[in-house]
Write a protein that holds these residues in place. Structure first.
Motif, PDB file in Angstrom:
ATOM      1  N   LEU A  82      -2.548   1.572 -23.187  1.00 39.19           N
ATOM      2  CA  LEU A  82      -3.558   1.117 -22.229  1.00 39.19           C
ATOM      3  C   LEU A  82      -2.877   0.266 -21.163  1.00 39.19           C
ATOM      4  O   LEU A  82      -2.149  -0.671 -21.473  1.00 39.19           O
ATOM      5  CB  LEU A  82      -4.631   0.294 -22.939  1.00 39.19           C
ATOM      6  N   LEU A  83      -3.090   0.614 -19.909  1.00 35.92           N
ATOM      7  CA  LEU A  83      -2.554  -0.185 -18.801  1.00 35.92           C
ATOM      8  C   LEU A  83      -3.726  -0.673 -17.970  1.00 35.92           C
ATOM      9  O   LEU A  83      -4.610   0.112 -17.628  1.00 35.92           O
ATOM     10  CB  LEU A  83      -1.647   0.667 -17.923  1.00 35.92           C
ATOM     11  N   VAL A  84      -3.743  -1.960 -17.680  1.00 34.34           N
ATOM     12  CA  VAL A  84      -4.811  -2.506 -16.849  1.00 34.34           C
ATOM     13  C   VAL A  84      -4.176  -3.158 -15.637  1.00 34.34           C
ATOM     14  O   VAL A  84      -3.389  -4.092 -15.773  1.00 34.34           O
ATOM     15  CB  VAL A  84      -5.664  -3.544 -17.599  1.00 34.34           C
ATOM     16  N   ASP A  85      -4.490  -2.648 -14.458  1.00 34.20           N
ATOM     17  CA  ASP A  85      -3.984  -3.325 -13.268  1.00 34.20           C
ATOM     18  C   ASP A  85      -4.998  -4.361 -12.850  1.00 34.20           C
ATOM     19  O   ASP A  85      -6.048  -4.052 -12.296  1.00 34.20           O
ATOM     20  CB  ASP A  85      -3.718  -2.334 -12.137  1.00 34.20           C
ATOM     21  N   ASP A  86      -4.659  -5.529 -13.170  1.00 38.17           N
ATOM     22  CA  ASP A  86      -5.340  -6.740 -12.789  1.00 38.17           C
ATOM     23  C   ASP A  86      -6.660  -6.957 -13.525  1.00 38.17           C
ATOM     24  O   ASP A  86      -7.716  -6.556 -13.047  1.00 38.17           O
ATOM     25  CB  ASP A  86      -5.547  -6.776 -11.283  1.00 38.17           C
ATOM     26  N   VAL A  87      -6.551  -7.632 -14.652  1.00 41.17           N
ATOM     27  CA  VAL A  87      -7.776  -8.046 -15.337  1.00 41.17           C
ATOM     28  C   VAL A  87      -8.435  -9.198 -14.599  1.00 41.17           C
ATOM     29  O   VAL A  87      -9.627  -9.418 -14.746  1.00 41.17           O
ATOM     30  CB  VAL A  87      -7.538  -8.472 -16.810  1.00 41.17           C
ATOM     31  N   SER A  88      -7.667  -9.938 -13.797  1.00 44.64           N
ATOM     32  CA  SER A  88      -8.275 -11.100 -13.157  1.00 44.64           C
ATOM     33  C   SER A  88      -9.290 -10.706 -12.090  1.00 44.64           C
ATOM     34  O   SER A  88     -10.118 -11.523 -11.704  1.00 44.64           O
ATOM     35  CB  SER A  88      -7.209 -12.027 -12.578  1.00 44.64           C
ATOM     36  N   VAL A  89      -9.217  -9.451 -11.636  1.00 44.35           N
ATOM     37  CA  VAL A  89     -10.228  -9.037 -10.665  1.00 44.35           C
ATOM     38  C   VAL A  89     -11.603  -8.983 -11.333  1.00 44.35           C
ATOM     39  O   VAL A  89     -12.629  -9.146 -10.676  1.00 44.35           O
ATOM     40  CB  VAL A  89      -9.847  -7.690 -10.017  1.00 44.35           C
ATOM     41  N   LEU A 125       0.847  -1.183   0.000  1.00 45.37           N
ATOM     42  CA  LEU A 125       0.000   0.000   0.000  1.00 45.37           C
ATOM     43  C   LEU A 125       0.874   1.221   0.000  1.00 45.37           C
ATOM     44  O   LEU A 125       1.698   1.391   0.891  1.00 45.37           O
ATOM     45  CB  LEU A 125      -0.912  -0.033   1.222  1.00 45.37           C
ATOM     46  N   ASN A 126       0.682   2.054  -0.978  1.00 42.66           N
ATOM     47  CA  ASN A 126       1.427   3.304  -1.106  1.00 42.66           C
ATOM     48  C   ASN A 126       2.927   3.075  -1.131  1.00 42.66           C
ATOM     49  O   ASN A 126       3.696   3.964  -0.809  1.00 42.66           O
ATOM     50  CB  ASN A 126       1.093   4.276   0.024  1.00 42.66           C
ATOM     51  N   CYS A 127       3.349   1.873  -1.442  1.00 45.82           N
ATOM     52  CA  CYS A 127       4.781   1.627  -1.536  1.00 45.82           C
ATOM     53  C   CYS A 127       5.009   0.481  -2.493  1.00 45.82           C
ATOM     54  O   CYS A 127       4.120  -0.321  -2.752  1.00 45.82           O
ATOM     55  CB  CYS A 127       5.370   1.314  -0.179  1.00 45.82           C
ATOM     56  N   LEU A 128       6.189   0.442  -3.002  1.00 46.10           N
ATOM     57  CA  LEU A 128       6.525  -0.560  -4.004  1.00 46.10           C
ATOM     58  C   LEU A 128       6.848  -1.887  -3.344  1.00 46.10           C
ATOM     59  O   LEU A 128       6.315  -2.924  -3.687  1.00 46.10           O
ATOM     60  CB  LEU A 128       7.727  -0.050  -4.806  1.00 46.10           C
ATOM     61  N   SER A 140       2.632  -6.853  -9.225  1.00 47.77           N
ATOM     62  CA  SER A 140       2.073  -5.510  -9.415  1.00 47.77           C
ATOM     63  C   SER A 140       3.158  -4.440  -9.438  1.00 47.77           C
ATOM     64  O   SER A 140       2.918  -3.345  -9.933  1.00 47.77           O
ATOM     65  CB  SER A 140       1.041  -5.207  -8.335  1.00 47.77           C
ATOM     66  N   PHE A 141       4.349  -4.756  -8.941  1.00 45.90           N
ATOM     67  CA  PHE A 141       5.418  -3.750  -9.010  1.00 45.90           C
ATOM     68  C   PHE A 141       5.784  -3.430 -10.454  1.00 45.90           C
ATOM     69  O   PHE A 141       6.236  -2.337 -10.758  1.00 45.90           O
ATOM     70  CB  PHE A 141       6.655  -4.211  -8.227  1.00 45.90           C
ATOM     71  N   LEU A 142       5.555  -4.405 -11.367  1.00 49.74           N
ATOM     72  CA  LEU A 142       5.879  -4.162 -12.771  1.00 49.74           C
ATOM     73  C   LEU A 142       4.912  -3.170 -13.402  1.00 49.74           C
ATOM     74  O   LEU A 142       5.282  -2.423 -14.303  1.00 49.74           O
ATOM     75  CB  LEU A 142       5.875  -5.488 -13.544  1.00 49.74           C
ATOM     76  N   ILE A 143       3.680  -3.161 -12.921  1.00 51.85           N
ATOM     77  CA  ILE A 143       2.700  -2.194 -13.433  1.00 51.85           C
ATOM     78  C   ILE A 143       3.177  -0.769 -13.149  1.00 51.85           C
ATOM     79  O   ILE A 143       3.073   0.118 -13.999  1.00 51.85           O
ATOM     80  CB  ILE A 143       1.319  -2.478 -12.800  1.00 51.85           C
ATOM     81  N   HIS A 144       3.738  -0.571 -11.965  1.00 51.58           N
ATOM     82  CA  HIS A 144       4.242   0.758 -11.630  1.00 51.58           C
ATOM     83  C   HIS A 144       5.402   1.146 -12.530  1.00 51.58           C
ATOM     84  O   HIS A 144       5.551   2.299 -12.915  1.00 51.58           O
ATOM     85  CB  HIS A 144       4.683   0.802 -10.163  1.00 51.58           C
TER      86      HIS A 144
END
Lengths: 411, 274
Positions: free
Chosen positions: B145-152, A350-353, B32-36
């Motif tokens: 287009l970036l989608v964070d988590d299509v599985s949701v 949350l709010n961090c990598l 999810s770090f890769l999305i950032h």
């Protein structure tokens, strides 16, 4: 740098822990001196502190070791999922700790149940130990580490290892946060009634008979929670009219059949997405308000592991309890010091990598006479000489028939 | 933006390959770090970015991007970033209220079997906006287009087929038509060998998207178990469409996520082991 932060935090924790003793008189004095020290508007809420890692506002779960495990506490706006143990005794206890901590910190509570009345849970809250700050810790320390620690102190250690930190099996952080509770007693009625509590008892709201995609029970719960958040001003978007407080949400045994859910009863449940949709909505509600939730879930009843995975992903923190009660592990000497195992399924990002990962994944919990604690799992020291001799003898005899004569051998 | 990952993928914010579909997937791990990384990467390369943030709030993405040196609020104001906050939008659908002023993007929540047409319309209108150069407004590059988590989406009741349709439509519009890029995150938690019925949705989605994508970053936990210093391994898999035939190239790296980035290293060369 790190030390400074610790000092600041312990400063901020001080007025909070003082609150329980004489709430009425002390509160105004403490809160004014409090605001001078910190500029942030959020920190002025009693019972909260900012995280050392990412500045996230944290509240205590009431269990010190669990706070440590979650990286200092539960971040406001997140959900902690507890996968229940088979008899729901320890998961219920953590839920009660969480609510009791809310009562002591004067947070507001929201309790939702389907099975029994929310008041049943509230009446069983553990009694807080409201002594001086230092006293419970001093008493606790020797008990946690046990007798072998005493002999260790006297033992001479090779200089090479002297600077190494002492192995501490009980998880605890350096600064105190939250309160201690005595689970052998229940909280006094006056303290309990001082806290504002919103109750949601499913039988009062709906008769679960819907066949729609979304279950009536979950929608009603979500709606009721949203009403409370809006009405009582927990919404972050709401104007800052009065002083802010935290709403602690405790949801008991979600997904069980009594919520009208059939996740537990069927391999292919009809309402497969009802709970996940609810959790999505819950996350949406919490993220935009000053509230924090603990959800317990009878995961051992859910056959579908993939579904369990998506449920976990929709919560921020997830832990699972596995009690030894009724399993063969209860009698296993390896686990004789513990009451069950604890698995960390998910830690929040949350709010961090980088998320704060636990040092160890082998964790166990035990319920001592007065306290629930989470510890690192380790083998118990084999102290009694007779036991080891017997087992060695047995080992020798087990080596083979030819070894039967070893007793006569003398080294 | 992780510079080490850029050198692995031999990409740089100055030159974006048109028409790429990057699939970020994970199994019993967190990618999810890769999305950032991709969010800050494309914002730096001055692309028009459409971000569907379905699992986290805007504040979360904004806080992380801040650490990576990109301001989402500024990008939003300048019109570079179109951000959809799924959590916020969903509330008005999940808890119906008298004053309904929500956008149509999360309409699928009302009746999931209908599919993701409304969401696609949102993506399309967001991406198309890039072509028009309004007075005084800055000109942005090709849409992403970036989608964070299509599985949701699966958890919300949409079936895998509908999600695959959605991604196909998006790919046709964003990658082929507008020569932009697309990044999707899909999360899976079962074992690879498991062939259960319950696994069907997420597994089918992962397979389908892997088939569609041109580059796959697959994140897994370490096969040898949990380690505090190595967070997992990422398998980079290129599908070369032109040039050297249907040949696919795979590379395996281990990674560790830091406060302000991530480091990638060949297997067994972590500073914790050496």
């Amino acid at each position: 740098m790190c030390n400074n932060i610790d000092v600041i935090i312990s400063n901020m924790a001080a007025p909070v822990s003082g609150m329980g003793e004489a709430p009425a008189e002390r509160l105004p004095i403490n809160s004014t001196s409090f605001q001078k020290k910190t500029r942030s508007k959020l920190v002025s809420i009693p019972g909260t502190r900012p995280s050392v890692q990412n500045g996230q506002l944290l509240v205590s779960t009431g269990v010190t070791s669990l706070d440590y495990l979650l990286g200092g506490g539960l971040a406001v706006g997140t959900v902690l999922l507890i996968e229940e143990d088979r008899y729901d005794s320890y998961s219920r206890m953590i839920l009660k700790y969480f609510l009791a901590e809310g009562v002591v910190c004067r947070h507001e509570l929201f309790v939702a149940t389907a099975q029994d009345n929310p008041d049943d849970i509230l009446q069983e809250l553990p009694a807080p130990i409201l002594d001086d700050v230092a006293v419970p810790k001093a008493v606790e320390q020797p008990r946690l580490t046990g007798e072998p620690q005493d002999s260790l102190d006297a033992m001479k250690i090779a200089w090479r290892y002297q600077h190494l930190p002492k192995v501490q099996s009980a998880l605890a952080s350096s600064s105190r946060f939250g309160h201690y509770y005595d689970v052998s007693k229940t909280m006094e009625a006056e303290i309990r009634q001082a806290a504002k509590c919103h109750r949601f008892c499913l039988p009062d709201h709906v008769t679960p008979s819907s066949t729609a995609h979304r279950l009536e029970s979950y929608s009603a719960l979500l709606k009721s929670l949203q009403e409370v958040i809006h009405r009582e001003g927990f919404d972050l978007a709401a104007p800052m009219s009065k002083s802010r407080n935290i709403l602690r949400v405790g949801l008991h045994s979600l997904g069980s059949a009594l919520w009208g859910d059939d996740l537990c009863c069927h391999d292919k449940p009809r309402h497969r997405h009802a709970l996940t949709t609810f959790l999505y909505g819950l996350r949406a509600l919490l993220r935009s308000s000053l509230s924090v939730a603990v959800v317990t879930l009878p995961s051992h009843l859910i056959q579908d592991r993939a579904l369990m995975g998506s449920i976990t992903r929709l919560c921020d923190n997830a832990i699972a309890l596995e009690s030894f009660k009724g399993s063969e592990r209860e009698t296993n000497p390896l686990y004789k010091d513990y009451h069950g195992l604890l698995y960390v399924r998910q830690v929040p990002h949350l709010n961090c990598l980088a998320s704060q990962l636990p040092d160890h994944k082998d964790l166990a919990f035990k319920l001592k006479r007065k306290q629930f604690s989470i510890e690192r799992l380790h083998l118990p020291p084999d102290l009694s000489e007779t036991v080891s001799r017997v087992s060695r003898g047995e080992l020798a005899s087990a080596c083979g028939p030819s070894a039967s004569g070893t007793k006569n051998l003398d080294f | 933006m992780f510079t080490e990952l850029n050198s692995i993928l031999s990409s740089s914010p100055d030159s974006v390959t048109p028409g790429e579909f990057i699939l970020v997937s994970d199994r019993q791990s967190d990618a999810s770090f890769l999305i950032h990384h991709f969010l800050s990467f494309y914002l730096r390369s001055r692309c028009k970015v459409v971000f569907l943030g379905l699992v986290q709030s805007f504040r979360h993405y904004s806080a992380v991007s801040q650490r990576l040196g990109v301001s989402l609020t500024q990008a939003k104001e300048k019109g570079q970033l179109v951000f959809m906050e799924g959590l916020k939008e969903s509330l008005s659908v999940l808890i119906p209220q008298a004053d309904n002023t929500e956008s149509q993007a999360m309409n699928f929540l009302r009746d999931p079997p209908v599919g993701l047409r409304s969401l696609y319309e949102f993506v399309r209108s967001g991406a198309v906006g890039s072509g028009r150069a309004e007075d005084g407004a800055e000109e942005w590059g090709p849409p992403v287009l970036l989608v964070d988590d299509v599985s949701v989406l699966l958890s919300l009741g949409v079936d895998a087929g509908a999600v695959l349709d959605f991604s196909h439509y998006c790919r046709a519009a964003v990658c082929s038509q507008m020569k932009g890029n697309m990044v999707m995150l899909v999360r899976c938690n079962g074992e690879e060998e498991e062939e259960e019925d319950g696994e069907e949705g997420a597994e089918a989605l992962l397979k389908g998207l892997t088939h569609q994508c041109s580059l796959n970053l697959h994140v897994q936990g370490l096969p040898t178990g949990y380690c505090k210093d190595i967070h997992g391994q990422v398998e980079v898999c290129w599908k070369r469409r032109q040039g050297d035939g249907p040949h696919t190239q795979r590379n395996l790296f281990q990674y560790k996520v830091h406060d302000k980035g991530a480091s990638f290293f060949p297997r067994g060369t972590s500073s914790a082991v050496l």
